[in-house]
Design a protein around this motif. Structure first.
Motif, PDB file in Angstrom:
ATOM      1  N   PRO A  26       0.821  -1.209   0.000  1.00  0.00           N
ATOM      2  CA  PRO A  26       0.000   0.000   0.000  1.00  0.00           C
ATOM      3  C   PRO A  26       0.858   1.263   0.000  1.00  0.00           C
ATOM      4  O   PRO A  26       1.996   1.257   0.452  1.00  0.00           O
ATOM      5  N   ASN A  28      -0.270   4.082   1.453  1.00  0.00           N
ATOM      6  CA  ASN A  28      -1.037   4.944   2.353  1.00  0.00           C
ATOM      7  C   ASN A  28      -0.215   6.083   2.941  1.00  0.00           C
ATOM      8  O   ASN A  28      -0.759   7.138   3.238  1.00  0.00           O
ATOM      9  N   ILE A  72      -7.761   5.110  -0.917  1.00  0.00           N
ATOM     10  CA  ILE A  72      -6.791   4.281  -0.218  1.00  0.00           C
ATOM     11  C   ILE A  72      -7.222   2.822  -0.198  1.00  0.00           C
ATOM     12  O   ILE A  72      -6.401   1.911  -0.297  1.00  0.00           O
ATOM     13  N   ASN A  75      -6.128   1.458  -3.380  1.00  0.00           N
ATOM     14  CA  ASN A  75      -4.742   1.762  -3.748  1.00  0.00           C
ATOM     15  C   ASN A  75      -4.682   2.470  -5.102  1.00  0.00           C
ATOM     16  O   ASN A  75      -3.857   2.142  -5.963  1.00  0.00           O
TER      17      ASN A  75
END
Length: 124
Positions: A26, A28, A72, A75
């Protein structure tokens, strides 16, 4: 790895939405940005969104016409482009970076990951 999609040909005044998908871990905690590069020109900053999506920064050239947003959970990062102009055609690149405090998102050399680009054509 970042993979852009959604480019294409539109008429002046038209709209396109570009997508950037990340395969791997990820992102993030990364700042995500879009840059563009036309033939014979340097890579130009377009827009950026910080990890929590609360800060979005746009270049003067696209401010008010383009919107960057991220999902998020998927992704993904997107660039919604409206009222496209004759000066907007370029290859658009997605990029990811963990920007240090005080570093402006328009510094291309700060980015760790880049996509291969997707081409946008604006023509009548």
């Amino acid at each position: 790895q970042l993979v852009e999609s959604g480019g294409g040909a539109v008429q002046p005044g038209g709209s396109l939405t570009l997508s950037c998908a990340h395969s791997g871990g990820p992102l993030n905690d990364y700042d995500m940005s879009w840059f563009r590069q036309g033939p014979g020109t340097e890579r130009e900053f377009v827009a950026s969104v910080n990890p929590n999506a609360r800060r979005k920064i746009y270049s003067d050239a696209v401010n008010g016409r383009f919107t960057i947003f991220r999902d998020i959970t998927k992704n993904m990062v997107y660039l919604q482009m409206e009222r496209l102009k004759s000066e907007d055609p370029a290859t658009y690149f997605c990029a990811a970076a963990r920007l240090r405090p005080g570093v402006t998102p328009n510094a291309a050399h700060e980015y760790e990951y880049w996509g291969q680009g997707t081409q946008v054509i604006v023509s009548s």
